[in-house]
Motif scaffolding. Structure first.
Motif, PDB file in Angstrom:
ATOM      1  N   GLU A  40       2.563  25.908  -6.165  1.00  0.00           N
ATOM      2  CA  GLU A  40       1.058  26.233  -5.843  1.00  0.00           C
ATOM      3  C   GLU A  40       0.219  26.238  -6.705  1.00  0.00           C
ATOM      4  OE1 GLU A  40       3.781  27.853  -4.984  1.00  0.00           O
ATOM      5  OE2 GLU A  40       4.052  27.841  -2.947  1.00  0.00           O
ATOM      6  N   LEU A  41       0.385  26.751  -7.967  1.00  0.00           N
ATOM      7  CA  LEU A  41      -0.696  26.416  -9.064  1.00  0.00           C
ATOM      8  C   LEU A  41      -0.923  24.937  -9.218  1.00  0.00           C
ATOM      9  CD1 LEU A  41      -2.014  28.063 -11.355  1.00  0.00           C
ATOM     10  CD2 LEU A  41      -0.112  27.844 -12.614  1.00  0.00           C
ATOM     11  N   MET A  42      -0.136  24.257  -9.534  1.00  0.00           N
ATOM     12  CA  MET A  42      -0.301  22.886  -9.704  1.00  0.00           C
ATOM     13  C   MET A  42      -1.442  22.443  -8.640  1.00  0.00           C
ATOM     14  SD  MET A  42       3.505  21.680 -11.106  1.00  0.00           S
ATOM     15  CE  MET A  42       3.144  19.985 -11.074  1.00  0.00           C
ATOM     16  N   ALA A  43      -0.857  22.617  -7.206  1.00  0.00           N
ATOM     17  CA  ALA A  43      -1.598  22.016  -5.918  1.00  0.00           C
ATOM     18  C   ALA A  43      -2.986  22.571  -6.279  1.00  0.00           C
ATOM     19  CB  ALA A  43      -0.851  22.743  -4.799  1.00  0.00           C
ATOM     20  N   ALA A  44      -3.379  23.779  -6.635  1.00  0.00           N
ATOM     21  CA  ALA A  44      -4.611  24.300  -6.894  1.00  0.00           C
ATOM     22  C   ALA A  44      -5.468  23.581  -7.855  1.00  0.00           C
ATOM     23  CB  ALA A  44      -4.603  25.892  -7.179  1.00  0.00           C
ATOM     24  N   TYR A  45      -4.804  23.175  -8.954  1.00  0.00           N
ATOM     25  CA  TYR A  45      -5.304  22.608 -10.001  1.00  0.00           C
ATOM     26  C   TYR A  45      -5.836  20.998  -9.754  1.00  0.00           C
ATOM     27  CZ  TYR A  45      -4.891  19.393 -14.224  1.00  0.00           C
ATOM     28  OH  TYR A  45      -4.754  18.506 -15.328  1.00  0.00           O
ATOM     29  N   TYR A  46      -4.946  20.429  -8.931  1.00  0.00           N
ATOM     30  CA  TYR A  46      -5.272  18.778  -8.228  1.00  0.00           C
ATOM     31  C   TYR A  46      -6.149  19.092  -7.299  1.00  0.00           C
ATOM     32  CZ  TYR A  46      -1.633  16.724 -11.225  1.00  0.00           C
ATOM     33  OH  TYR A  46      -0.614  16.390 -12.065  1.00  0.00           O
ATOM     34  N   ALA A  47      -6.191  20.125  -6.483  1.00  0.00           N
ATOM     35  CA  ALA A  47      -7.343  20.085  -5.324  1.00  0.00           C
ATOM     36  C   ALA A  47      -8.709  20.285  -6.212  1.00  0.00           C
ATOM     37  CB  ALA A  47      -7.001  21.260  -4.427  1.00  0.00           C
ATOM     38  N   GLN A  48      -8.727  21.093  -7.131  1.00  0.00           N
ATOM     39  CA  GLN A  48     -10.019  21.515  -7.795  1.00  0.00           C
ATOM     40  C   GLN A  48     -10.527  20.094  -8.084  1.00  0.00           C
ATOM     41  OE1 GLN A  48      -9.173  24.117 -11.134  1.00  0.00           O
ATOM     42  NE2 GLN A  48      -9.418  25.924 -10.038  1.00  0.00           N
ATOM     43  N   ARG A  49      -9.783  19.132  -8.509  1.00  0.00           N
ATOM     44  CA  ARG A  49     -10.306  17.847  -9.171  1.00  0.00           C
ATOM     45  C   ARG A  49     -10.423  16.524  -8.172  1.00  0.00           C
ATOM     46  NH1 ARG A  49      -8.492  21.653 -12.074  1.00  0.00           N
ATOM     47  NH2 ARG A  49      -9.280  21.906 -14.069  1.00  0.00           N
ATOM     48  N   ALA A  50     -10.225  17.024  -6.866  1.00  0.00           N
ATOM     49  CA  ALA A  50     -10.140  16.103  -5.765  1.00  0.00           C
ATOM     50  C   ALA A  50     -11.487  15.287  -5.452  1.00  0.00           C
ATOM     51  CB  ALA A  50      -9.925  16.924  -4.325  1.00  0.00           C
ATOM     52  N   SER A  51     -12.605  15.476  -6.385  1.00  0.00           N
ATOM     53  CA  SER A  51     -13.776  14.614  -5.994  1.00  0.00           C
ATOM     54  C   SER A  51     -13.770  13.513  -6.995  1.00  0.00           C
ATOM     55  CB  SER A  51     -14.984  15.423  -6.553  1.00  0.00           C
ATOM     56  OG  SER A  51     -14.954  15.909  -7.945  1.00  0.00           O
ATOM     57  N   ALA A  52     -12.443  13.322  -7.483  1.00  0.00           N
ATOM     58  CA  ALA A  52     -12.505  12.070  -8.590  1.00  0.00           C
ATOM     59  C   ALA A  52     -12.260  11.051  -7.328  1.00  0.00           C
ATOM     60  CB  ALA A  52     -11.067  12.071  -9.292  1.00  0.00           C
ATOM     61  N   GLY A  53     -12.560   9.880  -7.563  1.00  0.00           N
ATOM     62  CA  GLY A  53     -12.267   8.810  -6.745  1.00  0.00           C
ATOM     63  C   GLY A  53     -10.687   8.524  -6.467  1.00  0.00           C
ATOM     64  N   LEU A  54     -10.000   8.547  -7.525  1.00  0.00           N
ATOM     65  CA  LEU A  54      -8.583   8.623  -7.441  1.00  0.00           C
ATOM     66  C   LEU A  54      -8.140   9.639  -8.424  1.00  0.00           C
ATOM     67  CD1 LEU A  54      -6.029   7.317  -6.155  1.00  0.00           C
ATOM     68  CD2 LEU A  54      -6.040   5.721  -8.271  1.00  0.00           C
ATOM     69  N   ILE A  55      -7.137  10.346  -7.925  1.00  0.00           N
ATOM     70  CA  ILE A  55      -6.208  11.068  -8.991  1.00  0.00           C
ATOM     71  C   ILE A  55      -4.761  10.398  -9.310  1.00  0.00           C
ATOM     72  CG2 ILE A  55      -5.038  13.370  -9.482  1.00  0.00           C
ATOM     73  CD1 ILE A  55      -6.872  14.506  -7.718  1.00  0.00           C
ATOM     74  N   VAL A  56      -4.332  10.373 -10.537  1.00  0.00           N
ATOM     75  CA  VAL A  56      -3.153   9.945 -10.967  1.00  0.00           C
ATOM     76  C   VAL A  56      -2.290  11.247 -11.300  1.00  0.00           C
ATOM     77  CG1 VAL A  56      -1.401   8.332 -11.743  1.00  0.00           C
ATOM     78  CG2 VAL A  56      -3.836   7.365 -11.315  1.00  0.00           C
ATOM     79  N   SER A  57      -1.173  11.617 -10.855  1.00  0.00           N
ATOM     80  CA  SER A  57      -0.572  12.647 -11.023  1.00  0.00           C
ATOM     81  C   SER A  57      -0.103  12.656 -12.524  1.00  0.00           C
ATOM     82  CB  SER A  57       0.697  13.031 -10.248  1.00  0.00           C
ATOM     83  OG  SER A  57       1.712  12.393 -10.541  1.00  0.00           O
ATOM     84  N   GLU A  58       0.283  13.772 -13.063  1.00  0.00           N
ATOM     85  CA  GLU A  58       1.093  13.733 -14.419  1.00  0.00           C
ATOM     86  C   GLU A  58       2.195  13.168 -14.175  1.00  0.00           C
ATOM     87  OE1 GLU A  58       2.657  18.378 -14.494  1.00  0.00           O
ATOM     88  OE2 GLU A  58       1.259  17.961 -13.132  1.00  0.00           O
ATOM     89  N   GLY A  59       2.907  12.636 -15.354  1.00  0.00           N
ATOM     90  CA  GLY A  59       4.023  11.966 -15.216  1.00  0.00           C
ATOM     91  C   GLY A  59       5.298  12.695 -14.723  1.00  0.00           C
ATOM     92  N   THR A  60       6.003  12.140 -13.789  1.00  0.00           N
ATOM     93  CA  THR A  60       6.793  12.504 -12.949  1.00  0.00           C
ATOM     94  C   THR A  60       8.232  12.013 -12.908  1.00  0.00           C
ATOM     95  OG1 THR A  60       5.235  13.368 -11.400  1.00  0.00           O
ATOM     96  CG2 THR A  60       7.162  13.326 -10.646  1.00  0.00           C
ATOM     97  N   TYR A  61       9.298  12.702 -13.594  1.00  0.00           N
ATOM     98  CA  TYR A  61      10.509  11.962 -13.933  1.00  0.00           C
ATOM     99  C   TYR A  61      11.376  11.631 -12.596  1.00  0.00           C
ATOM    100  CZ  TYR A  61      13.241  16.372 -14.159  1.00  0.00           C
ATOM    101  OH  TYR A  61      13.892  17.565 -13.956  1.00  0.00           O
ATOM    102  N   ILE A  62      12.071  10.263 -12.867  1.00  0.00           N
ATOM    103  CA  ILE A  62      12.586   9.945 -11.453  1.00  0.00           C
ATOM    104  C   ILE A  62      14.288  10.230 -11.418  1.00  0.00           C
ATOM    105  CG2 ILE A  62      10.924   7.930 -11.705  1.00  0.00           C
ATOM    106  CD1 ILE A  62      13.168   6.209 -12.519  1.00  0.00           C
TER     107      ILE A  62
END
Length: 371
Positions: A40-62
């Motif tokens: 949820e903390l990460m969700a809040a962080y990204y949602a705060q920045r949703a006015s960007a044309g595009l967000i690319v998440s932090e590196g997410t290991y596969i």
């Protein structure tokens, strides 16, 4: 300001981006433990920045062997997929668009992060002098340590990793992402195959330029298959940065060939990471125009761009979008600040990696800071 190139909409496949401002991937090391799950903390962080044309998440290991830093999120378990769904739902509810950056670090890891296993790479070459972020085993202060020596992947293992990328793309779509970005830059696994000084293989994945680009080609095709739509796939490349020990003898030739290959696959964009440290080498403008001529899709550039430099790049035509990394950390409403030429808040370096809300979600928007 409405005529400013940064604030013109753009179509990326089926997506409409309201502006040309990208929030690029930035590791923040705050995934929930155990499990390395987005929260949820990460969700809040990204949602705060949703006015960007595009967000690319932090590196997410596969996959487990793809992890290179403590507390980074994965996308290979059901819990990790569910965690990322919290993030995408929050971003979409705030009106944003978000791609998942899919990540395998290769040799840029440490045995303590891999359950005692040895990191893997294209070749058994240690990234000398390169440090990775680990948690202290005794519960003490986390910190950076020298990356462990890797072993070379077998051909069969390479095929397994390609399939892991395909599954990760499917997982990203199941988690609600709008697309995926392959991390092929900054010295990580894909880069370890591409750059000549990091790849000493003598089989079909080493030697010639065609062979060194084979892994990039196979992984990109897997991501297209996993998403079902080439326009929902981007690739990040760092042609001239030599970061984390990856150096190519003929980088312009190599990366123009990579751009041509990716263009033939019809992907949505290439995300170019320019060197962004003080006194960093400047990417020649001639090379940027060659990339423009070679690659038919969108081109994103990242690397110490200001609003004015971004305007010039887009107006000239060699860039379609500009990514602003560090400014997004302390300025959640960065597009509005750029639109109004408002001052940018500085970020706290001590809170970049690990911790909680401090230094992540507690930076105020412009209206709140003025109040």
């Amino acid at each position: 300001m409405t005529r400013h190139p940064l604030f013109q909409p753009l179509r990326l496949g089926s997506l409409t981006l309201p502006n040309r401002i990208v929030m690029p991937p930035m590791t923040r090391s705050r995934a929930s433990q155990p499990g390395d799950e987005a929260n949820e903390l990460m969700a809040a962080y990204y949602a705060q920045r949703a006015s960007a044309g595009l967000i690319v998440s932090e590196g997410t290991y596969i996959a487990p062997l793809g992890k290179g830093y403590a507390w980074t999120p994965g996308i290979h378990t059901p819990g990790q997929v569910a965690g990322w769904r919290k993030v995408t739902e929050a971003v979409h509810a705030a009106g944003g668009r978000i791609f998942a950056q899919l990540w395998h670090v290769g040799r840029l890891s440490h045995v303590s992060l891999l359950g005692g296993r040895q990191p893997v790479s294209s070749s058994p070459i240690q990234a000398a002098g390169v440090n990775v972020f680990i948690a202290a085993e005794d519960g003490g202060t986390p910190g950076f340590v020298q990356a462990s020596a890797p072993r070379a992947l077998t051909v069969a293992e390479i095929g397994e990793i390609v399939e892991q990328y395909r599954v990760a793309a499917r997982n990203a779509m199941a988690a609600g992402f709008d697309g995926v970005e392959l991390h092929g830059a900054n010295g990580y696994l894909v880069n370890q195959f591409i750059d000549s000084n990091a790849n000493t293989r003598t089989d079909d994945y080493g030697g010639s330029l065609e062979n060194r680009l084979r892994f990039l080609d196979e992984v990109t095709r897997a991501l297209i298959g996993g998403t079902g739509d080439a326009s929902r796939v981007g690739v990040r490349l760092a042609p001239l940065t030599t970061l984390n020990g990856c150096i190519d003898d003929h980088p312009q030739t190599t990366y123009l060939a990579a751009a041509k290959q990716l263009g033939s696959l019809g992907i949505g964009y290439i995300h170019i990471a320019e060197a962004d440290w003080e006194d960093a080498p400047v990417m020649p403008l001639e090379f940027k125009w060659k990339l423009r001529e070679t690659f038919p899709g969108m081109l994103i550039y990242a690397g110490r761009y200001t609003s004015e430099r971004a305007r010039e790049a887009i107006a000239a035509g060699w860039a379609d979008l500009i990514a602003f990394g560090r400014p997004f950390i302390a300025n959640p409403d960065l597009p509005e600040r750029l639109r109004t030429d408002a001052p940018l808040a500085p970020h706290d370096r001590d809170t970049l990696f690990g911790g909680g809300a401090r230094g992540l979600t507690d930076y105020p928007a412009l209206a709140d800071s003025e109040a």
